[in-house]
Design a protein around this motif. Sequence first.
Motif, short mmCIF file in Angstrom:
data_model
loop_
_atom_site.label_atom_id
_atom_site.label_comp_id
_atom_site.label_asym_id
_atom_site.label_seq_id
_atom_site.Cartn_x
_atom_site.Cartn_y
_atom_site.Cartn_z
N ARG A 32 42.18 39.80 38.77
CA ARG A 32 40.82 39.84 39.31
C ARG A 32 39.80 39.77 38.17
O ARG A 32 38.87 38.99 38.19
CB ARG A 32 40.58 41.16 40.07
CG ARG A 32 41.00 41.20 41.51
CD ARG A 32 42.48 41.20 41.70
NE ARG A 32 42.84 41.63 43.06
CZ ARG A 32 43.92 41.24 43.70
NH1 ARG A 32 44.77 40.42 43.12
NH2 ARG A 32 44.16 41.71 44.92
N GLN A 33 39.99 40.65 37.22
CA GLN A 33 39.07 40.75 36.09
C GLN A 33 39.88 41.06 34.83
O GLN A 33 40.99 41.60 34.92
CB GLN A 33 38.07 41.90 36.30
CG GLN A 33 37.27 41.82 37.57
CD GLN A 33 36.51 43.11 37.87
OE1 GLN A 33 36.41 44.00 37.03
NE2 GLN A 33 35.97 43.21 39.07
N MET A 34 39.30 40.75 33.71
CA MET A 34 39.86 41.20 32.44
C MET A 34 38.74 41.82 31.61
O MET A 34 37.58 41.42 31.74
CB MET A 34 40.52 40.06 31.69
CG MET A 34 41.81 39.57 32.35
SD MET A 34 42.78 38.50 31.29
CE MET A 34 43.46 39.68 30.12
N GLY A 35 39.12 42.76 30.78
CA GLY A 35 38.10 43.45 30.01
C GLY A 35 38.56 43.83 28.62
O GLY A 35 39.75 43.75 28.30
N ARG A 99 42.98 43.64 35.31
CA ARG A 99 42.86 44.25 36.64
C ARG A 99 43.54 43.31 37.62
O ARG A 99 43.01 42.23 37.92
CB ARG A 99 41.39 44.46 37.00
CG ARG A 99 41.16 45.02 38.40
CD ARG A 99 39.68 45.33 38.60
NE ARG A 99 39.34 45.67 39.97
CZ ARG A 99 39.43 46.89 40.47
NH1 ARG A 99 39.85 47.90 39.71
NH2 ARG A 99 39.10 47.13 41.73
N GLY A 100 44.71 43.70 38.10
CA GLY A 100 45.49 42.83 38.97
C GLY A 100 45.55 43.28 40.42
O GLY A 100 46.20 42.63 41.24
N TYR A 114 41.94 49.38 35.60
CA TYR A 114 42.76 48.31 35.05
C TYR A 114 44.23 48.71 35.06
O TYR A 114 44.57 49.88 34.88
CB TYR A 114 42.29 47.95 33.64
CG TYR A 114 40.93 47.27 33.67
CD1 TYR A 114 39.76 48.01 33.84
CD2 TYR A 114 40.82 45.89 33.57
CE1 TYR A 114 38.52 47.39 33.91
CE2 TYR A 114 39.58 45.25 33.63
CZ TYR A 114 38.44 46.03 33.80
OH TYR A 114 37.22 45.41 33.88
N ASP A 115 45.07 47.71 35.27
CA ASP A 115 46.48 47.98 35.51
C ASP A 115 47.39 47.71 34.31
O ASP A 115 48.45 48.32 34.19
CB ASP A 115 46.96 47.12 36.68
CG ASP A 115 46.07 47.29 37.90
OD1 ASP A 115 45.34 46.33 38.26
OD2 ASP A 115 46.09 48.39 38.47
N ASP A 116 47.00 46.78 33.47
CA ASP A 116 47.86 46.39 32.34
C ASP A 116 47.03 46.43 31.07
O ASP A 116 45.85 46.04 31.08
CB ASP A 116 48.41 44.98 32.55
CG ASP A 116 49.10 44.84 33.89
OD1 ASP A 116 48.54 44.16 34.77
OD2 ASP A 116 50.19 45.41 34.06
N TRP A 117 47.69 46.83 29.97
CA TRP A 117 46.99 46.99 28.70
C TRP A 117 47.79 46.37 27.57
O TRP A 117 49.03 46.38 27.57
CB TRP A 117 46.79 48.48 28.40
CG TRP A 117 45.84 49.14 29.34
CD1 TRP A 117 46.12 49.64 30.58
CD2 TRP A 117 44.44 49.34 29.13
NE1 TRP A 117 44.98 50.15 31.15
CE2 TRP A 117 43.94 49.98 30.29
CE3 TRP A 117 43.56 49.06 28.09
CZ2 TRP A 117 42.58 50.33 30.43
CZ3 TRP A 117 42.23 49.40 28.23
CH2 TRP A 117 41.76 50.04 29.38
N GLY A 118 47.06 45.84 26.58
CA GLY A 118 47.70 45.38 25.37
C GLY A 118 47.95 46.54 24.42
O GLY A 118 47.60 47.69 24.71
#
Length: 127
Positions: A32-35, A99-100, A114-118
């Motif tokens: 949906r979004q990335m941040g 954000r998935g 947000y669901d996933d992180w680097g």
Amino acid sequence: QVQLVESGGGLVQAGGSLRLSCAASGRTFSTRQMGWFRQAPGKEREFVAAITWVVGSTYYADSVKGRFTISRDNAKNTLYLQMNSPKPEDTAVYYCANRGKGSYYPIVDRPSGYDDWGQGTQVTVSS
């Protein structure tokens, strides 16, 4: 799940420029979004900027507005953060996030959205 790998961090002089990249792989079709977020020693993780993946709407923290630019290349599944005129107070570990799930809009500026992180990339700005 989406895997995220940041790159481009390093040492930069105040007033210079630096570009961070974040390569995404996996279930990127659900994005949906990335941040971008950042965390300095002893401080909480804070929002920097975000972008909606389809339309490309952007949103910035007041502290970076006018100096940083977030962008994405959908074909390459890559997120960018162009950092112009960085200041010593911008020194931190920078993380990209995906954000998935949930709403596509409005843009979310809290880490819990947000669901996933680097793994993060260190940016150090010298005065």
